[in-house]
Write a protein that holds these residues in place. Structure first.
Motif, PDB file in Angstrom:
ATOM      1  N   ASP A  50      75.945  51.034  69.236  1.00 52.69           N
ATOM      2  CA  ASP A  50      76.518  50.329  70.374  1.00 52.69           C
ATOM      3  C   ASP A  50      78.046  50.369  70.332  1.00 52.69           C
ATOM      4  O   ASP A  50      78.695  50.568  71.358  1.00 52.69           O
ATOM      5  CB  ASP A  50      76.044  48.876  70.374  1.00 52.69           C
ATOM      6  CG  ASP A  50      74.585  48.741  70.795  1.00 52.69           C
ATOM      7  OD1 ASP A  50      74.054  47.644  70.663  1.00 52.69           O
ATOM      8  OD2 ASP A  50      74.004  49.744  71.244  1.00 52.69           O
ATOM      9  N   LEU A  51      78.641  50.178  69.154  1.00 51.83           N
ATOM     10  CA  LEU A  51      80.081  50.196  69.000  1.00 51.83           C
ATOM     11  C   LEU A  51      80.639  51.578  69.294  1.00 51.83           C
ATOM     12  O   LEU A  51      81.662  51.727  69.953  1.00 51.83           O
ATOM     13  CB  LEU A  51      80.466  49.758  67.585  1.00 51.83           C
ATOM     14  CG  LEU A  51      81.966  49.661  67.280  1.00 51.83           C
ATOM     15  CD1 LEU A  51      82.629  48.668  68.226  1.00 51.83           C
ATOM     16  CD2 LEU A  51      82.188  49.236  65.834  1.00 51.83           C
ATOM     17  N   SER A  52      79.943  52.597  68.813  1.00 57.13           N
ATOM     18  CA  SER A  52      80.373  53.964  69.063  1.00 57.13           C
ATOM     19  C   SER A  52      80.353  54.268  70.559  1.00 57.13           C
ATOM     20  O   SER A  52      81.296  54.853  71.104  1.00 57.13           O
ATOM     21  CB  SER A  52      79.464  54.945  68.315  1.00 57.13           C
ATOM     22  OG  SER A  52      79.810  56.276  68.615  1.00 57.13           O
ATOM     23  N   ALA A  53      79.300  53.836  71.230  1.00 54.36           N
ATOM     24  CA  ALA A  53      79.195  54.070  72.673  1.00 54.36           C
ATOM     25  C   ALA A  53      80.279  53.306  73.421  1.00 54.36           C
ATOM     26  O   ALA A  53      80.882  53.822  74.367  1.00 54.36           O
ATOM     27  CB  ALA A  53      77.810  53.647  73.155  1.00 54.36           C
ATOM     28  N   LEU A  54      80.544  52.082  72.992  1.00 51.43           N
ATOM     29  CA  LEU A  54      81.572  51.267  73.643  1.00 51.43           C
ATOM     30  C   LEU A  54      82.928  51.956  73.558  1.00 51.43           C
ATOM     31  O   LEU A  54      83.651  52.045  74.549  1.00 51.43           O
ATOM     32  CB  LEU A  54      81.622  49.886  72.984  1.00 51.43           C
ATOM     33  CG  LEU A  54      82.604  48.857  73.556  1.00 51.43           C
ATOM     34  CD1 LEU A  54      82.041  47.447  73.401  1.00 51.43           C
ATOM     35  CD2 LEU A  54      83.966  48.935  72.884  1.00 51.43           C
ATOM     36  N   CYS A  55      83.278  52.453  72.364  1.00 49.65           N
ATOM     37  CA  CYS A  55      84.585  53.081  72.168  1.00 49.65           C
ATOM     38  C   CYS A  55      84.678  54.428  72.880  1.00 49.65           C
ATOM     39  O   CYS A  55      85.752  54.815  73.358  1.00 49.65           O
ATOM     40  CB  CYS A  55      84.874  53.223  70.675  1.00 49.65           C
ATOM     41  SG  CYS A  55      85.031  51.642  69.817  1.00 49.65           S
TER      42      CYS A  55
END
Length: 346
Positions: A50-55
């Protein structure tokens, strides 16, 4: 009163049965429970994805901010920036910083007709004079102006009257100091945080200085020390330009607030400037303190001495003579950035 025998017998039976059940429970081992670690690791992997997608989507979301969006949308992007910036190298952080400049420029863009522009400037002037009075011509403003004026202070949006233009919206200098600088290397962090503080209020406007010689001297000394302390800073050229500009403010002033009319003698210079130059000349030896000392020496020179100090050149103005004597040279004559509006030079 004695307890009947039959009651004691019943109690013994109940106690015996309880012991039997207790022993049976001790002998029967509970079934092993599944470990929780795989589940927790699964959650960790999910959060990482999720964090990777957000960034990854952050730059796309920044590009989508325009003058139809709300301050809430800006605040969401700024929240995501604070999550993602610590994970990025300096080069990527600088890239995101430039994206943020474009994002706010797009967000604050307002198209007005000539009457709407006049109404906006009049409203801003009236608010500055009487901030608690509601102006009747508010309805003459564009819908976007009405929205931005109502949401001043949110998402670092504010109304300003800067040195380079009339009243306008701007992103607060505190924005970069709060959102970006905490996650950057020391040299970049120190630059942004200090320039933000210096540019909260304009240093000058309409060819008039708005800060006193004491503050001008303090800033000049700061930028000289910054260049010496952080020679590899990505903002080194900007710091050199700032140092040069504050030297001009200190030794020359601006058109409507000159330091001197003709540099004839110490009485022909602002008393507050003379006081600061005396203080500076007694500080630790540096180029700036040497120039402060030479400025004071120049005031005591006669005409012939001044010509000699200028290498024998004649026909120069007193300022041109002083400029040569101080060796006050612009380190970047073609520099075009504005260093007096934000926490970086734009």
């Amino acid at each position: 009163m004695p307890v009947p025998k039959r009651c004691l017998t019943a109690a013994k039976r109940i106690f015996a049965c309880s012991c039997i059940f207790l022993l049976a429970g001790c002998e029967q081992q509970p079934e092993p429970q599944p470990l929780k670690e795989p589940l927790e690791n699964s959650h960790a992997r999910h959060d990482a994805v999720d964090l990777s997608a957000l960034c990854q989507n952050l730059e796309k979301n920044m590009k989508e901010i325009n003058n139809q969006r709300t301050t809430f949308a800006l605040e969401q992007v700024n929240h995501d920036l604070k999550v993602c910036l610590p994970l990025q190298p300096l080069a990527k952080q600088q890239q995101m910083l430039q994206r943020s400049n474009e994002m706010y420029r797009n967000f604050l863009q307002v198209s007005r007709t000539a009457p709407q522009q006049m109404a906006f400037e009049q409203y801003a002037f009236d608010i500055a004079q009487h901030p608690t009075i509601h102006q009747s011509h508010f309805e003459q403003l564009t819908i976007r102006d009405q929205y931005l004026l109502k949401h001043q202070g949110q998402a670092y949006v504010e109304l300003a009257d800067s040195a380079s233009s009339n009243v306008h919206y701007r992103r607060s200098p505190y924005y970069l100091a709060k959102i970006f600088s905490p996650y950057m290397p020391e040299a970049e962090r120190v630059f942004i945080e200090n320039l933000a503080l210096q540019n909260i209020e304009p240093a000058f406007a309409n060819q008039s200085l708005r800060i006193e010689p004491f503050e001008i001297a303090r800033r000049a000394l700061f930028w000289e020390d910054y260049i010496r302390t952080y020679p590899q800073s990505t903002y080194r050229k900007d710091a050199q330009h700032l140092l040069y500009q504050y030297k001009l403010f200190l030794f020359k002033g601006l058109k409507k607030t000159p330091v001197s009319s003709n540099y004839a003698d110490p009485q022909d210079v602002q008393a507050s400037t003379i006081e600061e130059l005396h203080k500076m000349s007694s500080l630790q030896h540096s180029e700036l303190t040497r120039q402060a000392s030479r400025f004071l020496q120049f005031l005591d020179m006669n005409g012939e001495q001044r010509i000699q100090s200028a290498g024998g050149q004649t026909g120069l103005s007193p300022w041109q003579q002083l400029e040569l004597y101080l060796n006050l040279r612009n380190p970047a004559p073609h520099y075009k950035q504005d260093c007096f509006s934000d926490a970086i030079c734009l």
